[in-house]
Scaffold this active site. Sequence first.
Site, short mmCIF file in Angstrom:
data_model
loop_
_atom_site.label_atom_id
_atom_site.label_comp_id
_atom_site.label_asym_id
_atom_site.label_seq_id
_atom_site.Cartn_x
_atom_site.Cartn_y
_atom_site.Cartn_z
N ASP A 94 9.43 60.20 6.53
CA ASP A 94 8.43 61.08 7.32
C ASP A 94 7.12 61.13 6.64
O ASP A 94 7.42 61.62 5.42
CB ASP A 94 9.23 62.27 8.05
CG ASP A 94 8.48 63.10 9.13
OD1 ASP A 94 7.45 62.11 9.48
OD2 ASP A 94 8.73 63.92 9.37
N ASP A 267 16.87 61.81 14.29
CA ASP A 267 17.41 62.06 12.86
C ASP A 267 17.54 63.85 13.34
O ASP A 267 16.75 64.42 14.13
CB ASP A 267 16.30 62.20 11.83
CG ASP A 267 15.00 63.16 12.18
OD1 ASP A 267 14.35 62.75 12.97
OD2 ASP A 267 15.04 64.01 11.44
N CYS A 305 39.66 62.25 13.76
CA CYS A 305 38.65 62.07 12.99
C CYS A 305 39.08 61.05 11.74
O CYS A 305 40.04 61.64 11.52
CB CYS A 305 37.80 63.01 12.16
SG CYS A 305 36.46 62.80 11.18
N CYS A 307 37.59 60.67 8.92
CA CYS A 307 36.79 60.67 7.76
C CYS A 307 37.87 61.58 6.67
O CYS A 307 38.96 62.10 6.75
CB CYS A 307 35.61 62.09 7.85
SG CYS A 307 36.34 63.84 7.59
N CYS A 310 39.38 65.21 7.04
CA CYS A 310 40.50 64.93 7.88
C CYS A 310 41.58 64.40 7.82
O CYS A 310 42.78 64.91 8.23
CB CYS A 310 39.91 64.62 9.48
SG CYS A 310 38.56 65.75 10.09
N HIS A 336 32.61 65.69 6.97
CA HIS A 336 32.99 65.50 8.14
C HIS A 336 31.99 65.52 9.38
O HIS A 336 32.06 64.90 10.23
CB HIS A 336 34.15 66.74 8.49
CG HIS A 336 34.34 66.97 9.94
ND1 HIS A 336 35.25 66.19 10.44
CD2 HIS A 336 33.82 67.63 10.91
CE1 HIS A 336 35.40 66.49 11.88
NE2 HIS A 336 34.61 67.31 12.03
ZN LIG Z 1 36.62 64.77 9.88
#
Ligand SMILES: [Zn+2]
Length: 393
Positions: A94, A267, A305, A307, A310, A336
């Site tokens: 930016d 964003d 999830c 990730c 998790c 996460h």
């Molecule tokens: Zn997660």
Amino acid sequence: MPLEFEILATGATGGMARRGRLTTLHGVIETPAFMPVGTLGAVKGVTPQELEAAGASIMLSNLYHLALRPGIDIVERLGGLHAFTGWRGPILTDSGGFQVWSLGGLRTVDAGGVTFRSHLDGSALRFTPEEVAGWQERMGVDIAMMLDECPPWPVERRGAEAAWERTLAWARRARGVWKGEGGGLFGIVQGSVYPDLRLRAAAELGELDFDGYAIGGVSVGEPAGERRSAVEWTAPALPADKPRYLMGVGYPEDILHAVAQGVDLFDCVLPARNARHGVLFTREGVIKIKNAKYREDERPLDPACGCPVCRRVSRAFLHHLTRAGELTAPVLATLHNLRFYLDFMADIRQAIELGTFTEMASLACRTAGGDPPEGPDMRVHPVLPIPREQRSS
Ligand SMILES: [Zn+2]
């Protein structure tokens, strides 16, 4: 051409949503895409490897902050922003226009540019449209943003018009010096809440043939309805064959609305900032992990999830780390939340491809569970991605 954009699919039900692909010299961005914010060159608490593993295809950084510290010369001498940060994928910077305008009384604007005092040490600095474009080229970014004037909200029509006229003159000057050897330059539409001004801005910028177009002047404190109206007027008026970027807007329901208007890039600091406050997005609603009810909760944050957080730790553990103020807590929470957003965008892209985006958007507009809102920064939005098992039926 350092930037190529193609549209792979559009909403099957006559909507304006687009499934696109933006190819840069540092990699491909499948759109609609969310760009995690790494203001100083890193997403707070996250390594470049983790950002990559979370599924990010582009990182956003900020020229204003990098110009103040460590300085453009240093970044250039150290091989450019990719080499300096270790992030190998595409980077958008930016221009810092928004940050400069946020300084209020600390800056003065004239036809040539804007003069302001550094928020770090009070030293006097000047940004001109030519320098801002040139600095981004010297850092080797894939997408550079022009210097613009972002009027505050609310602003009288006269003020919004004057800001747009200055921004248009700066757009011509930035376009004039842009070499375009390593990346593309995006123009920024302003015009505040005035539809004719927004339309005029979109048309005038379109004539300058930028590599992409951003909708600026939103997320500056206006109500959601005004923000959405600005998107509805502006997005369809932008050149159809170029990527469109809605700056700083990131509540999931705002993203769904903007995708439906044909916006491709987003964003927002929201997933990372909320994570640092212990506010976590899940497919079942927003979780405030500090709440006592999570003290012995053995479940993962979000069972759907994938990730690393998790898959490995419980809500109880994250609750414990957060309550203890342990450094790892915001790191895990950020990983996460970022993954949640990036999965959400992948779901949007798939829905456009399958022709089910309209259903996804309307299904998602239901009130989900989760912890009740508390405090202005903890707004709990009612819109969440739909659990996979519900969607596939
Ligand atoms: Zn997660």
